[in-house]
Every structure is written in C-alpha cells, then in structure tokens.
Design an enzyme around this catalytic site. Structure first.
Site, mmCIF file in Angstrom:
data_model
loop_
_atom_site.group_PDB
_atom_site.id
_atom_site.type_symbol
_atom_site.label_atom_id
_atom_site.label_comp_id
_atom_site.label_asym_id
_atom_site.label_seq_id
_atom_site.Cartn_x
_atom_site.Cartn_y
_atom_site.Cartn_z
ATOM 1 N N GLU A 141 41.401 36.638 49.672
ATOM 2 C CA GLU A 141 40.910 35.648 48.718
ATOM 3 C C GLU A 141 40.548 36.279 47.377
ATOM 4 O OE1 GLU A 141 41.123 32.548 48.749
ATOM 5 O OE2 GLU A 141 41.740 32.290 50.815
ATOM 6 N N TYR A 143 33.684 29.386 45.430
ATOM 7 C CA TYR A 143 35.027 29.252 45.996
ATOM 8 C C TYR A 143 35.237 30.240 47.152
ATOM 9 C CZ TYR A 143 39.836 30.188 46.900
ATOM 10 O OH TYR A 143 40.998 30.410 47.579
ATOM 11 N N ASP A 178 39.986 25.690 43.827
ATOM 12 C CA ASP A 178 40.620 26.630 42.900
ATOM 13 C C ASP A 178 41.538 25.821 41.984
ATOM 14 O OD1 ASP A 178 42.770 25.943 44.475
ATOM 15 O OD2 ASP A 178 43.392 27.992 44.937
#
Ligand code: SF4
Length: 362
Positions: free
Chosen positions: A40, A123, A141
């Site tokens: 990520e 996020y 995102d």
C-alpha cells in the site's frame, strides 16, 4: 444515506466482478498485514506494474518487520531507489522499529494504533484493517474518488474539504461487513482498469446500471477536472569531482526534500549566470573550495511531479584546498565501482549509471 438495496446491488455486482477479473498481484497472495502494508505504501503515487519488482525485492531482503527494523537506513533507501517519494521508505522503516518496540513486532489491528505510526494515514490504515484484518473500514484513494464521483454524481461545490468528507462518508456507507477487504480492493481495481480517468469502459462495467453519471450521459463531467498549476522549469549545474580514481559525493540533510539521499554537488542556476559560473559559485558555497571545470559530461532532463529539471553535468578534476561541506549530512570520496552502494535521487542516479556504463574512469 444511500438506500440499502442500492448499496447491496453495488456490493454484489462489484464483488462478483472482482472474483473473476482481479489482477494477480504478489501481495494479494499473502493475506498478511506486513506485505499488505508495504504494497500500500509503494502503490501511493506509483503504478502496479512498476511496484511489483520493487515489492518482490523488498520482501526478499526484508521478509519480516523485525528484519526491516534491524536494517540500516541506507540499505532500506537503496531498495527504494527509483520509486521516488523517499519519505515513504523512511517512514516505513521508522514505523517498523516502533511496531517491534511497542507492539511486540505485530502490526496493530486497531485504527487508533495504526494511525499513530509514521507514514500511516487514514487511507493506509483503512487498507490494512480491511484487507488484512477483515474490518469494514473505508478507503479513499484517487481511483475510489473517481468511481464514487461518477457513481453518485458527486461534485465539489467549491469547498474541497467538505467534498472530501462527503466522499469518505460515502465510502464508509458502502463498505460491507462481509469481505470488506475484497470490496475495497475491487473499488480501487475498478478505478484502475475500467472507470479510467479518460474514456472509462462503461460498456463492460459491473456498475453500469446503478451509475448515475452513466445514466445521465454525463460521465465526462465527473469528477470535475483539476486546475493544474503549471510545472516549474529549473536548470541545475552539477560537478563530478574526481581525485585519484575516486568521486566526491555528499549526503543531503535527513530532513527535507529527498533527505538522506546522496548526490553530486551543485545547484540551481541564476538567470544571469552561465552554467559554469553557477557551478563555480555553488561549489565554493557548498564545499568551500574553488574548482576547475574540465568539460561538460552530459545534460540530463528529468521530470518530477512539481518541476522539470535540466541537469548540466561537468567533470571537475580535483584542484586543491580543504573541503568544508557544511550544508550536507556527510561527504565522501568513493571509488567508481562503489557508487552503486549509495542511493541517489533519480536524476543523479542517471549520472551514476552513465559513469559506470562508460567503463572508464575520468
Ligand atoms: S459505468 Fe462508467 S462511469 Fe460509471 S462507474 Fe462504471 S466505468 Fe465508471
């Protein structure tokens, strides 16, 4: 608040699409929080196909958080070389040390603990919690924002923070309690492969029916185009200073842009200066010594997000004097063959590559 039937239809359609259409990615095969976290962070600002070889190399060198925490920062940065936004690597490294120290080496499974780690924002916390721990926590995102804007014809009314808040609320409403991680990944995947910024592939989209922008024939209006600030152009002169088969390099201060990376000395040209005059002034300021310029080695053009750099590189055989480099973290004379052990920003890495490719010492 969206009606329950609308939410259910979206969840069902998207999950069954994801079951057959998801791309094979190495981190998807693990299910463990650490590789998911690494992926990520790498995927922020970077495309999947670029990330895959970096991810694989990273997991080979740092297979556990403990191994990462024990590693030297220079080694960690070297594994990030070319990915850009190096603060991501430094934060991941710092976070690994904290997890080992404060969480017994286990990635925390609560939002409040995760959000305190360096480099973990809302996020990333949402992605780790939903994908690795199966918790119904939303993600947002660029891809998810685009899909949601079109799906529910959401537009900013001049207050970006209010729009962002609305998008988070909508993402939160949609994420199901069953398979939340798959759902979040499906939203991101749809944005990356079907609901494209330009020319979305609505005809093959699993959300064609509930998509309001598609129903209204107004897909091109959502999201509203961003007002782009023009890219700044800068011209920089850099010196490859050589002495007895070695090259001078210096480390940028740890805090600040590209902190901790190595570079060749030099700096920005002033409008009234020639490239050579700029270099002489910069080296005098940075190293406290005069230099002799022998010849121009190359010109490198490189684009960063905010600016475009033209880098004029000169060969400067060492003259004399005592180096007093005060603006850098440290400096070294390095053998050509050892240059590869240091991490350089992209444009400087191209100088290294060119020097090593030449196969001859200056
Ligand atoms: S129908 Fe088109 S605009 Fe709507 S979500 Fe699908 S790809 Fe995006």
């Amino acid at each position: 608040m969206k009606p329950t039937s609308v939410k259910r239809n979206i969840q069902k359609a998207l999950l069954s699409w994801f079951d057959t259409e998801q791309r094979d990615m190495p981190w998807r095969r693990t299910g463990h929080p650490y590789p998911i976290w690494v992926s990520e962070i790498m995927l922020q600002q970077t495309q999947v196909k670029t990330v895959i070889p970096y991810f694989e190399r990273w997991m080979k060198s740092f297979p556990t958080l403990q191994k990462l925490a024990r590693s030297h920062e220079e080694t960690v940065l070297k594994h990030w070389e070319g990915l850009g936004y190096y603060s991501r690597a430094r934060n991941l490294h710092r976070a690994a040390k904290l997890v080992v120290k404060e969480h017994n080496g286990k990635v925390p499974n609560t939002y409040d603990s995760l959000i305190k780690l360096p480099g973990v924002g809302r996020y990333t916390a949402g992605a780790i919690l939903s994908i690795a721990f199966d918790q119904p926590v939303p993600v947002l995102d660029g891809n998810v924002k685009r899909v949601l804007s079109r799906l529910f014809v959401m537009q900013s009314n001049g207050v970006p923070s209010a729009h962002e808040k609305h998008l988070w609320e909508t993402s939160s409403e949609l994420v199901p309690t069953q398979r939340p991680g798959d759902f979040n990944q499906a939203m991101m995947e749809l944005g990356a492969t079907v609901c494209l910024p330009k020319k979305p592939l609505c005809l093959i989209c699993p959300l064609q029916k509930p998509c309001e922008a598609q129903q209204r024939g107004e897909v091109d209006k959502f999201p509203a185009p961003k007002v782009r600030t023009p890219t700044k152009k800068i011209e920089v002169s850099a010196a490859v200073i050589t002495r007895g088969g070695k090259v001078y390099i210096q480390q940028r201060p740890h805090s600040g842009l590209m902190g901790g990376l190595w570079e060749f000395p030099g700096g920005k040209r002033k409008p009234e200066e020639t490239e050579e005059a700029c270099l002489k002034r910069e080296i005098k300021e940075e190293l406290g010594v005069p230099i002799t310029i022998s010849k121009k080695l190359m010109t490198i053009k490189h684009s960063y997000t905010q600016f475009r750099v033209t880098l004029n590189v000169f060969w400067c055989p060492w003259k004399s004097g005592r180096i007093r480099a005060t603006q850098c973290e440290q400096w070294k004379w390095v053998k050509y063959e050892d240059l590869n052990q240091y991490t350089f920003p992209a444009a400087n890495a191209r100088i290294v590559k060119s020097l090593l490719n030449k196969g001859e010492k200056l």
